[in-house]
Write a protein that holds these residues in place. Sequence first.
Motif, PDB file in Angstrom:
ATOM      1  N   ASP A  60       0.830  -1.205   0.000  1.00  0.00           N
ATOM      2  CA  ASP A  60       0.000   0.000   0.000  1.00  0.00           C
ATOM      3  C   ASP A  60       0.866   1.257   0.000  1.00  0.00           C
ATOM      4  O   ASP A  60       0.566   2.231  -0.691  1.00  0.00           O
ATOM      5  CB  ASP A  60      -0.949   0.015   1.200  1.00  0.00           C
ATOM      6  CG  ASP A  60      -2.120  -0.945   1.045  1.00  0.00           C
ATOM      7  OD1 ASP A  60      -2.348  -1.443  -0.079  1.00  0.00           O
ATOM      8  OD2 ASP A  60      -2.800  -1.192   2.052  1.00  0.00           O
ATOM      9  N   HIS A  61       1.945   1.243   0.758  1.00  0.00           N
ATOM     10  CA  HIS A  61       2.827   2.405   0.831  1.00  0.00           C
ATOM     11  C   HIS A  61       3.522   2.664  -0.504  1.00  0.00           C
ATOM     12  O   HIS A  61       3.747   3.817  -0.875  1.00  0.00           O
ATOM     13  CB  HIS A  61       3.853   2.242   1.947  1.00  0.00           C
ATOM     14  CG  HIS A  61       4.552   3.512   2.288  1.00  0.00           C
ATOM     15  ND1 HIS A  61       5.739   3.868   1.711  1.00  0.00           N
ATOM     16  CD2 HIS A  61       4.204   4.523   3.124  1.00  0.00           C
ATOM     17  CE1 HIS A  61       6.112   5.058   2.182  1.00  0.00           C
ATOM     18  NE2 HIS A  61       5.199   5.469   3.050  1.00  0.00           N
ATOM     19  N   LEU A  62       3.851   1.597  -1.240  1.00  0.00           N
ATOM     20  CA  LEU A  62       4.504   1.755  -2.535  1.00  0.00           C
ATOM     21  C   LEU A  62       3.541   2.323  -3.582  1.00  0.00           C
ATOM     22  O   LEU A  62       3.980   2.944  -4.538  1.00  0.00           O
ATOM     23  CB  LEU A  62       5.060   0.411  -3.020  1.00  0.00           C
ATOM     24  CG  LEU A  62       6.266  -0.112  -2.254  1.00  0.00           C
ATOM     25  CD1 LEU A  62       6.593  -1.518  -2.702  1.00  0.00           C
ATOM     26  CD2 LEU A  62       7.465   0.805  -2.426  1.00  0.00           C
ATOM     27  N   GLY A  63       2.245   2.089  -3.401  1.00  0.00           N
ATOM     28  CA  GLY A  63       1.254   2.648  -4.310  1.00  0.00           C
ATOM     29  C   GLY A  63       1.101   1.920  -5.629  1.00  0.00           C
ATOM     30  O   GLY A  63       0.474   2.434  -6.553  1.00  0.00           O
ATOM     31  N   ALA A  64       1.662   0.746  -5.744  1.00  0.00           N
ATOM     32  CA  ALA A  64       1.522  -0.032  -6.973  1.00  0.00           C
ATOM     33  C   ALA A  64       0.270  -0.900  -6.890  1.00  0.00           C
ATOM     34  O   ALA A  64      -0.061  -1.414  -5.821  1.00  0.00           O
ATOM     35  CB  ALA A  64       2.751  -0.914  -7.181  1.00  0.00           C
ATOM     36  N   PRO A  65      -0.435  -1.057  -7.992  1.00  0.00           N
ATOM     37  CA  PRO A  65      -1.615  -1.927  -7.971  1.00  0.00           C
ATOM     38  C   PRO A  65      -1.191  -3.385  -7.789  1.00  0.00           C
ATOM     39  O   PRO A  65      -0.178  -3.811  -8.336  1.00  0.00           O
ATOM     40  CB  PRO A  65      -2.244  -1.705  -9.344  1.00  0.00           C
ATOM     41  CG  PRO A  65      -1.115  -1.259 -10.213  1.00  0.00           C
ATOM     42  CD  PRO A  65      -0.159  -0.508  -9.320  1.00  0.00           C
ATOM     43  N   TYR A  66      -1.956  -4.115  -6.998  1.00  0.00           N
ATOM     44  CA  TYR A  66      -1.624  -5.516  -6.756  1.00  0.00           C
ATOM     45  C   TYR A  66      -2.898  -6.320  -6.549  1.00  0.00           C
ATOM     46  O   TYR A  66      -3.952  -5.779  -6.257  1.00  0.00           O
ATOM     47  CB  TYR A  66      -0.690  -5.658  -5.543  1.00  0.00           C
ATOM     48  CG  TYR A  66      -1.291  -5.174  -4.242  1.00  0.00           C
ATOM     49  CD1 TYR A  66      -2.034  -6.035  -3.431  1.00  0.00           C
ATOM     50  CD2 TYR A  66      -1.128  -3.852  -3.820  1.00  0.00           C
ATOM     51  CE1 TYR A  66      -2.592  -5.586  -2.241  1.00  0.00           C
ATOM     52  CE2 TYR A  66      -1.674  -3.402  -2.631  1.00  0.00           C
ATOM     53  CZ  TYR A  66      -2.404  -4.275  -1.853  1.00  0.00           C
ATOM     54  OH  TYR A  66      -2.959  -3.838  -0.676  1.00  0.00           O
TER      55      TYR A  66
ATOM     56  N   GLN B 248      12.388  -0.035  -6.638  1.00  0.00           N
ATOM     57  CA  GLN B 248      13.178  -0.097  -7.873  1.00  0.00           C
ATOM     58  C   GLN B 248      12.760  -1.295  -8.714  1.00  0.00           C
ATOM     59  O   GLN B 248      12.645  -1.179  -9.943  1.00  0.00           O
ATOM     60  CB  GLN B 248      14.669  -0.164  -7.549  1.00  0.00           C
ATOM     61  CG  GLN B 248      15.553   0.057  -8.759  1.00  0.00           C
ATOM     62  CD  GLN B 248      15.366   1.437  -9.363  1.00  0.00           C
ATOM     63  OE1 GLN B 248      15.413   2.431  -8.654  1.00  0.00           O
ATOM     64  NE2 GLN B 248      15.142   1.502 -10.653  1.00  0.00           N
ATOM     65  N   LEU B 249      12.525  -2.434  -8.081  1.00  0.00           N
ATOM     66  CA  LEU B 249      12.090  -3.627  -8.803  1.00  0.00           C
ATOM     67  C   LEU B 249      10.769  -3.365  -9.522  1.00  0.00           C
ATOM     68  O   LEU B 249      10.613  -3.713 -10.698  1.00  0.00           O
ATOM     69  CB  LEU B 249      11.928  -4.810  -7.832  1.00  0.00           C
ATOM     70  CG  LEU B 249      11.318  -6.080  -8.410  1.00  0.00           C
ATOM     71  CD1 LEU B 249      12.228  -6.702  -9.458  1.00  0.00           C
ATOM     72  CD2 LEU B 249      11.014  -7.082  -7.312  1.00  0.00           C
ATOM     73  N   ILE B 250       9.847  -2.718  -8.830  1.00  0.00           N
ATOM     74  CA  ILE B 250       8.544  -2.414  -9.427  1.00  0.00           C
ATOM     75  C   ILE B 250       8.723  -1.422 -10.575  1.00  0.00           C
ATOM     76  O   ILE B 250       8.158  -1.608 -11.652  1.00  0.00           O
ATOM     77  CB  ILE B 250       7.579  -1.900  -8.350  1.00  0.00           C
ATOM     78  CG1 ILE B 250       7.202  -3.069  -7.420  1.00  0.00           C
ATOM     79  CG2 ILE B 250       6.334  -1.277  -8.974  1.00  0.00           C
ATOM     80  CD1 ILE B 250       6.458  -2.678  -6.174  1.00  0.00           C
ATOM     81  N   ALA B 251       9.543  -0.392 -10.376  1.00  0.00           N
ATOM     82  CA  ALA B 251       9.789   0.589 -11.438  1.00  0.00           C
ATOM     83  C   ALA B 251      10.465  -0.059 -12.634  1.00  0.00           C
ATOM     84  O   ALA B 251      10.067   0.181 -13.786  1.00  0.00           O
ATOM     85  CB  ALA B 251      10.646   1.727 -10.894  1.00  0.00           C
ATOM     86  N   ASP B 252      11.455  -0.906 -12.383  1.00  0.00           N
ATOM     87  CA  ASP B 252      12.171  -1.583 -13.466  1.00  0.00           C
ATOM     88  C   ASP B 252      11.283  -2.552 -14.226  1.00  0.00           C
ATOM     89  O   ASP B 252      11.536  -2.856 -15.384  1.00  0.00           O
ATOM     90  CB  ASP B 252      13.391  -2.332 -12.920  1.00  0.00           C
ATOM     91  CG  ASP B 252      14.496  -1.412 -12.445  1.00  0.00           C
ATOM     92  OD1 ASP B 252      14.426  -0.187 -12.699  1.00  0.00           O
ATOM     93  OD2 ASP B 252      15.425  -1.913 -11.775  1.00  0.00           O
TER      94      ASP B 252
ATOM     95  N   ALA C 189       3.168   0.808 -13.335  1.00  0.00           N
ATOM     96  CA  ALA C 189       2.851   2.192 -12.972  1.00  0.00           C
ATOM     97  C   ALA C 189       2.464   2.270 -11.507  1.00  0.00           C
ATOM     98  O   ALA C 189       1.647   1.497 -11.028  1.00  0.00           O
ATOM     99  CB  ALA C 189       1.729   2.708 -13.848  1.00  0.00           C
ATOM    100  N   VAL C 190       3.070   3.219 -10.812  1.00  0.00           N
ATOM    101  CA  VAL C 190       2.767   3.452  -9.406  1.00  0.00           C
ATOM    102  C   VAL C 190       1.778   4.601  -9.332  1.00  0.00           C
ATOM    103  O   VAL C 190       1.914   5.608 -10.031  1.00  0.00           O
ATOM    104  CB  VAL C 190       4.058   3.785  -8.620  1.00  0.00           C
ATOM    105  CG1 VAL C 190       3.740   4.129  -7.185  1.00  0.00           C
ATOM    106  CG2 VAL C 190       5.022   2.616  -8.687  1.00  0.00           C
ATOM    107  N   GLN C 191       0.771   4.454  -8.487  1.00  0.00           N
ATOM    108  CA  GLN C 191      -0.273   5.476  -8.337  1.00  0.00           C
ATOM    109  C   GLN C 191       0.209   6.606  -7.445  1.00  0.00           C
ATOM    110  O   GLN C 191       0.835   6.358  -6.421  1.00  0.00           O
ATOM    111  CB  GLN C 191      -1.539   4.853  -7.755  1.00  0.00           C
ATOM    112  CG  GLN C 191      -2.096   3.743  -8.620  1.00  0.00           C
ATOM    113  CD  GLN C 191      -3.043   2.838  -7.862  1.00  0.00           C
ATOM    114  OE1 GLN C 191      -3.151   2.893  -6.651  1.00  0.00           O
ATOM    115  NE2 GLN C 191      -3.732   1.977  -8.596  1.00  0.00           N
TER     116      GLN C 191
END
Length: 109
Positions: free
Chosen positions: A41-47, A98-102, A106-108
Amino acid sequence: MSDVNARIGDIVNSNDIVLFMKGTPLFPQCGFSSRAIAILDHLGAPYETVDVLQDMEIRQGIKAYSEWPTIPQLYVKGEFVGGSDIMMEMYEAGELHQLIADSGIAVQG
C-alpha cells in the motif's frame, strides 16, 4: 499437484504483482500478511491478493511452487520475490520500489 501448479501459474503470470497471503487486504489474518499489505500500500503499486485460507490446495501448493515454506509470498511479473521479511528488507533499501519501477509497473500518485 500439477493442476494446482497450473492454477498458481495462471494467477502469478496474469497479474503484475500478486501476494499470496492469509486473509484479505482489509482483514489480514497474520502479522506477516499485514506487514506485506502495508508495504505494498505504501509503494502505491496496484496488486492482487490470494487468500490461501480460502483454498487449502493453493495454501499447500504455493509452498511447493515457490520452494518457499512460508506465507505470505510476493510475485512481481511472474517472479518470486520473497516473504514479508525479504519484502521489508527490500523496501527499506529502496530495492522493492526499484524492482517495481524496473518492471514497468505504474505506481499510483
